[in-house]
Design a protein around this motif. Structure first.
Motif, PDB file in Angstrom:
ATOM      1  N   ALA A  69       0.812  -1.212   0.000  1.00 29.54           N
ATOM      2  CA  ALA A  69       0.000   0.000   0.000  1.00 29.54           C
ATOM      3  C   ALA A  69       0.847   1.265   0.000  1.00 29.54           C
ATOM      4  N   LEU A  70       0.245   2.320  -0.532  1.00 30.60           N
ATOM      5  CA  LEU A  70       0.766   3.674  -0.382  1.00 30.60           C
ATOM      6  C   LEU A  70      -0.116   4.345   0.657  1.00 30.60           C
ATOM      7  N   VAL A  71       0.500   4.799   1.748  1.00 26.82           N
ATOM      8  CA  VAL A  71      -0.265   5.480   2.794  1.00 26.82           C
ATOM      9  C   VAL A  71       0.276   6.893   2.974  1.00 26.82           C
ATOM     10  N   GLU A  72      -0.600   7.768   3.441  1.00 28.82           N
ATOM     11  CA  GLU A  72      -0.198   9.147   3.728  1.00 28.82           C
ATOM     12  C   GLU A  72      -0.323   9.377   5.225  1.00 28.82           C
ATOM     13  N   LEU A  73       0.804   9.728   5.847  1.00 27.32           N
ATOM     14  CA  LEU A  73       0.790  10.010   7.280  1.00 27.32           C
ATOM     15  C   LEU A  73      -0.037  11.266   7.544  1.00 27.32           C
ATOM     16  N   ALA A  74      -0.580  11.374   8.741  1.00 26.71           N
ATOM     17  CA  ALA A  74      -1.344  12.552   9.123  1.00 26.71           C
ATOM     18  C   ALA A  74      -0.494  13.815   8.979  1.00 26.71           C
ATOM     19  N   GLU A  75       0.833  13.669   9.128  1.00 24.11           N
ATOM     20  CA  GLU A  75       1.746  14.810   9.040  1.00 24.11           C
ATOM     21  C   GLU A  75       2.117  15.133   7.593  1.00 24.11           C
ATOM     22  N   GLY A  76       1.687  14.307   6.626  1.00 28.72           N
ATOM     23  CA  GLY A  76       1.895  14.641   5.221  1.00 28.72           C
ATOM     24  C   GLY A  76       2.684  13.664   4.376  1.00 28.72           C
ATOM     25  N   PRO A  77       3.813  13.116   4.882  1.00 32.85           N
ATOM     26  CA  PRO A  77       4.609  12.249   4.015  1.00 32.85           C
ATOM     27  C   PRO A  77       3.855  10.986   3.608  1.00 32.85           C
ATOM     28  N   ARG A  78       4.168  10.487   2.414  1.00 33.23           N
ATOM     29  CA  ARG A  78       3.611   9.227   1.934  1.00 33.23           C
ATOM     30  C   ARG A  78       4.711   8.187   1.925  1.00 33.23           C
ATOM     31  N   LEU A  79       4.354   6.922   2.193  1.00 27.74           N
ATOM     32  CA  LEU A  79       5.320   5.854   2.116  1.00 27.74           C
ATOM     33  C   LEU A  79       4.680   4.558   1.665  1.00 27.74           C
ATOM     34  N   MET A  80       5.503   3.705   1.057  1.00 23.14           N
ATOM     35  CA  MET A  80       5.079   2.365   0.678  1.00 23.14           C
ATOM     36  C   MET A  80       5.215   1.478   1.898  1.00 23.14           C
ATOM     37  N   THR A  81       4.219   0.616   2.111  1.00 22.53           N
ATOM     38  CA  THR A  81       4.216  -0.211   3.306  1.00 22.53           C
ATOM     39  C   THR A  81       3.292  -1.401   3.050  1.00 22.53           C
ATOM     40  N   ASN A  82       2.972  -2.125   4.098  1.00 14.06           N
ATOM     41  CA  ASN A  82       1.999  -3.210   4.018  1.00 14.06           C
ATOM     42  C   ASN A  82       0.841  -2.903   4.949  1.00 14.06           C
ATOM     43  N   ILE A  83      -0.339  -3.384   4.569  1.00 15.18           N
ATOM     44  CA  ILE A  83      -1.503  -3.303   5.441  1.00 15.18           C
ATOM     45  C   ILE A  83      -1.650  -4.669   6.113  1.00 15.18           C
ATOM     46  N   VAL A  84      -1.796  -4.656   7.428  1.00 15.99           N
ATOM     47  CA  VAL A  84      -1.938  -5.885   8.203  1.00 15.99           C
ATOM     48  C   VAL A  84      -3.243  -5.803   9.000  1.00 15.99           C
ATOM     49  N   GLY A  85      -3.635  -6.908   9.568  1.00  9.94           N
ATOM     50  CA  GLY A  85      -4.796  -6.904  10.449  1.00  9.94           C
ATOM     51  C   GLY A  85      -6.122  -7.093   9.736  1.00  9.94           C
ATOM     52  N   VAL A  86      -6.078  -7.204   8.393  1.00 11.37           N
ATOM     53  CA  VAL A  86      -7.294  -7.506   7.642  1.00 11.37           C
ATOM     54  C   VAL A  86      -6.939  -8.531   6.573  1.00 11.37           C
ATOM     55  N   ALA A  87      -7.919  -9.308   6.170  1.00 12.90           N
ATOM     56  CA  ALA A  87      -7.696 -10.257   5.082  1.00 12.90           C
ATOM     57  C   ALA A  87      -7.442  -9.462   3.794  1.00 12.90           C
ATOM     58  N   PRO A  88      -6.529  -9.958   2.946  1.00 13.64           N
ATOM     59  CA  PRO A  88      -6.206  -9.244   1.711  1.00 13.64           C
ATOM     60  C   PRO A  88      -7.322  -9.367   0.678  1.00 13.64           C
ATOM     61  N   ASP A  89      -8.356  -8.601   0.889  1.00 13.32           N
ATOM     62  CA  ASP A  89      -9.541  -8.637   0.030  1.00 13.32           C
ATOM     63  C   ASP A  89     -10.008  -7.196  -0.164  1.00 13.32           C
ATOM     64  N   PRO A  90     -10.313  -6.790  -1.392  1.00 12.70           N
ATOM     65  CA  PRO A  90     -10.758  -5.402  -1.625  1.00 12.70           C
ATOM     66  C   PRO A  90     -11.967  -5.003  -0.781  1.00 12.70           C
ATOM     67  N   GLU A  91     -12.759  -5.998  -0.346  1.00  7.76           N
ATOM     68  CA  GLU A  91     -13.912  -5.693   0.502  1.00  7.76           C
ATOM     69  C   GLU A  91     -13.489  -5.050   1.823  1.00  7.76           C
ATOM     70  N   GLY A  94      -8.533   1.266  14.903  1.00  6.12           N
ATOM     71  CA  GLY A  94      -9.627   0.707  15.664  1.00  6.12           C
ATOM     72  C   GLY A  94      -9.827  -0.783  15.458  1.00  6.12           C
ATOM     73  N   ALA A  95      -8.987  -1.395  14.613  1.00  4.31           N
ATOM     74  CA  ALA A  95      -9.122  -2.835  14.373  1.00  4.31           C
ATOM     75  C   ALA A  95      -8.698  -3.616  15.596  1.00  4.31           C
ATOM     76  N   VAL A  96      -9.299  -4.752  15.790  1.00  2.00           N
ATOM     77  CA  VAL A  96      -8.913  -5.639  16.880  1.00  2.00           C
ATOM     78  C   VAL A  96      -7.630  -6.336  16.472  1.00  2.00           C
ATOM     79  N   ALA A  97      -6.599  -6.241  17.299  1.00  2.00           N
ATOM     80  CA  ALA A  97      -5.287  -6.805  16.952  1.00  2.00           C
ATOM     81  C   ALA A  97      -5.298  -8.310  17.067  1.00  2.00           C
TER      82      ALA A  97
END
Ligand code: ZN
Length: 113
Positions: free
Chosen positions: A61-83, A110-113
């Protein structure tokens, strides 16, 4: 989580470098950020991703920090599904160990870890 910030123009930026990409000042510092971000874009990768292969499929994923910078990273804590992945969804940083490195990854806020 820490990123660099320019003490002249107060701009946060990523990737790290010894000068501000906005104003060119060398007066920069490392500063703690909130760890809050939003999802800008993503792909679901089904192929192995060496040298960090946490198992596939994986959300890149490409995410944007609340402070502005963007970085490439991974999303965890959810199944890898567009839903489960809505653009602009709020995210929160987590840290994971891979191959001896500590890497920032993001989970839905807010996701349950
Ligand atoms: Zn600057």
């Amino acid at each position: 989580m820490r990123v660099q910030r320019c003490t002249s123009c107060a701009q946060h930026y990523f990737y790290p470098r010894p000068f501000c990409p906005r104003c060119g000042s060398g007066e920069v510092e490392w500063t703690a950020v909130s760890g809050e971000a939003r999802l800008v874009s993503y792909i679901i990768n089904h192929r192995p991703l060496p040298p960090f292969d946490p198992g596939t499929p994986i959300i890149v994923a490409l995410v944007e920090l609340a402070e502005g910078p963007r970085l490439m990273t991974n999303i965890v804590g959810v199944a890898p599904d567009p839903e489960n992945l809505e653009l602009d969804m709020p995210l929160k940083v987590e840290f994971t160990q891979r191959e001896g490195f500590t890497l920032p990854v993001f989970a839905p806020a807010g996701a349950v870890a």
